[in-house]
Motif scaffolding. Structure first.
Motif, mmCIF file in Angstrom:
data_model
loop_
_atom_site.group_PDB
_atom_site.id
_atom_site.type_symbol
_atom_site.label_atom_id
_atom_site.label_comp_id
_atom_site.label_asym_id
_atom_site.label_seq_id
_atom_site.Cartn_x
_atom_site.Cartn_y
_atom_site.Cartn_z
ATOM 1 N N ALA A 1 -2.197 -4.782 3.868
ATOM 2 C CA ALA A 1 -3.166 -4.811 4.972
ATOM 3 C C ALA A 1 -3.609 -3.395 5.330
ATOM 4 O O ALA A 1 -4.811 -3.148 5.568
ATOM 5 C CB ALA A 1 -2.547 -5.504 6.181
ATOM 6 N N LEU A 2 -2.679 -2.467 5.360
ATOM 7 C CA LEU A 2 -3.025 -1.075 5.645
ATOM 8 C C LEU A 2 -3.910 -0.483 4.543
ATOM 9 O O LEU A 2 -4.884 0.223 4.815
ATOM 10 C CB LEU A 2 -1.746 -0.242 5.784
ATOM 11 C CG LEU A 2 -0.904 -0.479 7.037
ATOM 12 C CD1 LEU A 2 0.418 0.273 6.933
ATOM 13 C CD2 LEU A 2 -1.664 -0.060 8.287
ATOM 14 N N ARG B 1 -7.449 -1.848 4.740
ATOM 15 C CA ARG B 1 -8.191 -1.322 5.892
ATOM 16 C C ARG B 1 -8.643 0.117 5.681
ATOM 17 O O ARG B 1 -9.727 0.519 6.110
ATOM 18 C CB ARG B 1 -7.318 -1.422 7.146
ATOM 19 C CG ARG B 1 -8.035 -0.989 8.419
ATOM 20 C CD ARG B 1 -7.155 -1.188 9.635
ATOM 21 N NE ARG B 1 -7.827 -0.796 10.857
ATOM 22 C CZ ARG B 1 -8.624 -1.572 11.572
ATOM 23 N NH1 ARG B 1 -8.864 -2.815 11.173
ATOM 24 N NH2 ARG B 1 -9.204 -1.134 12.687
ATOM 25 N N PHE B 2 -7.808 0.923 4.996
ATOM 26 C CA PHE B 2 -8.102 2.352 4.877
ATOM 27 C C PHE B 2 -8.243 2.802 3.420
ATOM 28 O O PHE B 2 -7.995 3.965 3.113
ATOM 29 C CB PHE B 2 -6.990 3.166 5.557
ATOM 30 C CG PHE B 2 -6.785 2.831 7.002
ATOM 31 C CD1 PHE B 2 -7.772 3.115 7.950
ATOM 32 C CD2 PHE B 2 -5.613 2.225 7.435
ATOM 33 C CE1 PHE B 2 -7.582 2.807 9.291
ATOM 34 C CE2 PHE B 2 -5.411 1.913 8.767
ATOM 35 C CZ PHE B 2 -6.401 2.199 9.697
ATOM 36 N N ASP B 3 -8.645 1.906 2.534
ATOM 37 C CA ASP B 3 -8.691 2.251 1.107
ATOM 38 C C ASP B 3 -9.744 3.298 0.766
ATOM 39 O O ASP B 3 -9.696 3.899 -0.310
ATOM 40 C CB ASP B 3 -8.888 1.001 0.251
ATOM 41 C CG ASP B 3 -10.214 0.294 0.556
ATOM 42 O OD1 ASP B 3 -10.882 0.670 1.535
ATOM 43 O OD2 ASP B 3 -10.547 -0.639 -0.192
#
Length: 388
Positions: free
Chosen positions: A203-204, A207-209
């Motif tokens: 999920a992280l 979101r910040f890929d």
């Protein structure tokens, strides 16, 4: 302390760069250059880098990253197909090498435990040499590449089990109770890792890929974090890093992480091979020459013949069987790690450790030359054999 470490890094990497340049001009394997620099500069050589304890500890991170990257390449669907094809070959060859190694140890009056450790170290072939001397087209698109990667990955799984056993060893014996607890902790760590990746880490990343620096940071943090957690529950950092990689393997970003971490892994692996050469007590080599030669010859002859016999029976292709047999005809860097762990737990003496280290260096060098001169590889002297 800082000055000493800076000086050591300067000598290691500048010296390695010079010797590696000469090695490339003469078509020699680079890891031979790193080991040679370690032998020359270390406490048993010119003593220019007299204290390698710090370097050795730092170099250990290279093996941690190596196992993390191996885990990242383990796609469950592909692994099932490849393992099904090579399982019988891998099991039979591993049992045979372990038995012959154990017998060889007893023949040289090793203790029972030392002979067992020697048998363990004989089971594995070098992932670094096997993959680096395999042309990219063969690695990804041909049966040779699939079979080699499958065999090496099977051996890596086996190496993890051996590390688990040796890490729980007590002086002169194996602690069965602690080993049992470790085997309970291992699946618990795996379940926790996969759950955390699925519900938090992915999920992280999703979101910040777009922040590549963040992906790089979180990959390193995950690798080292799980390695540290594994040590806290009495496993090992290598096992934790391996599980960290496997848990991320199904992520669509796993190959991006693997590509970006390879330079960092190579940095630490240079230190690992330097430390290997520097830790080699060359003063004892004449005294231990006979067992070193015997173990080296055993590996260099029995491994190609065994893999040839098993693979030829399975595929019927003699050329492919000889090719894979000679590419896997050496001891592994994981064998060195097993020797280090066994030595630190007083399961083997200094002489046995030196025999394993020396045999590893000899088989690294000889098998590399055999592949370079006889089989397709990226650094072949012959234009006919050179393949990128």
């Amino acid at each position: 302390m800082t000055g000493h470490l800076f000086d050591a890094f300067f000598l290691i990497f500048t010296g390695s760069a010079i010797v590696a340049s000469l090695a490339l001009f003469t078509r020699q394997p680079l890891l031979v250059a790193y080991i040679a620099v370690g032998v020359a500069l270390g406490p048993y050589g010119l003593k220019i880098v007299p204290d390698i304890n710090i370097v050795s500890e730092i170099s250990h991170i290279g093996i941690v990253f190596l196992l993390f990257l191996l885990g990242l390449d383990m796609q469950p669907s592909a692994l099932h197909r490849v393992f099904k094809e090579i399982s019988s070959t891998a099991i039979i060859s591993s049992l045979l090498f372990a038995s012959l190694g154990y017998t060889t140890g007893l023949a040289f009056t090793f203790t029972h435990t030392e002979a067992l450790v020697l048998g363990m170290t004989m089971m594995f072939s070098s992932t670094i040499i096997g993959i680096k001397l395999l042309p990219t087209t063969v690695l990804h698109h041909k049966q040779t590449g699939e079979l080699m990667v499958g065999l090496l990955l099977f051996q890596d799984f086996l190496a993890i089990i051996c590390l688990l056993i040796l890490a729980r060893g007590a002086p002169g014996e194996f602690n069965v109770n602690e080993l049992g607890l470790a085997f309970i902790a291992l699946p618990a760590l795996g379940i926790a890792a996969f759950s955390f990746v699925r519900y938090v880490l992915l999920a992280l990343i999703a979101r910040f890929d777009r922040f590549h620096e963040y992906i790089f940071l979180i990959a390193i943090g995950w690798c080292l974090g799980l390695a540290e957690l594994a040590q806290m529950i009495h496993l090992s950092a290598e096992i934790g890093a391996f599980i960290a990689g496997i848990s991320l393997a199904t992520s669509p970003i796993s190959q991006f992480i693997a590509l970006n971490l390879k330079p960092l892994r190579d940095f630490f692996l240079i230190l690992f091979f330097f430390a290997l050469g520097a830790q080699l007590n060359i003063a004892l080599l004449p005294e231990l020459a006979l067992p070193i030669i015997a173990v080296s010859v055993f590996v260099l002859t029995t491994k190609p013949i065994t893999f040839y016999a098993l693979l030829c029976r399975k595929s019927g292709r003699k050329g492919l069987a000889w090719d894979i047999g000679f590419r896997l005809g050496q001891i592994s860097e994981f064998s060195l790690l097993l020797a280090i762990v066994a030595s630190s737990n007083d399961l083997i003496g200094e002489r046995v450790k030196i025999i394993i280290q020396s045999a590893a260096i000899v088989t690294f060098i000889v098998s590399s030359y055999i592949v370079i001169f006889c089989f397709p590889n990226p650094i072949a002297i012959s234009e006919k054999l050179r393949r990128d």
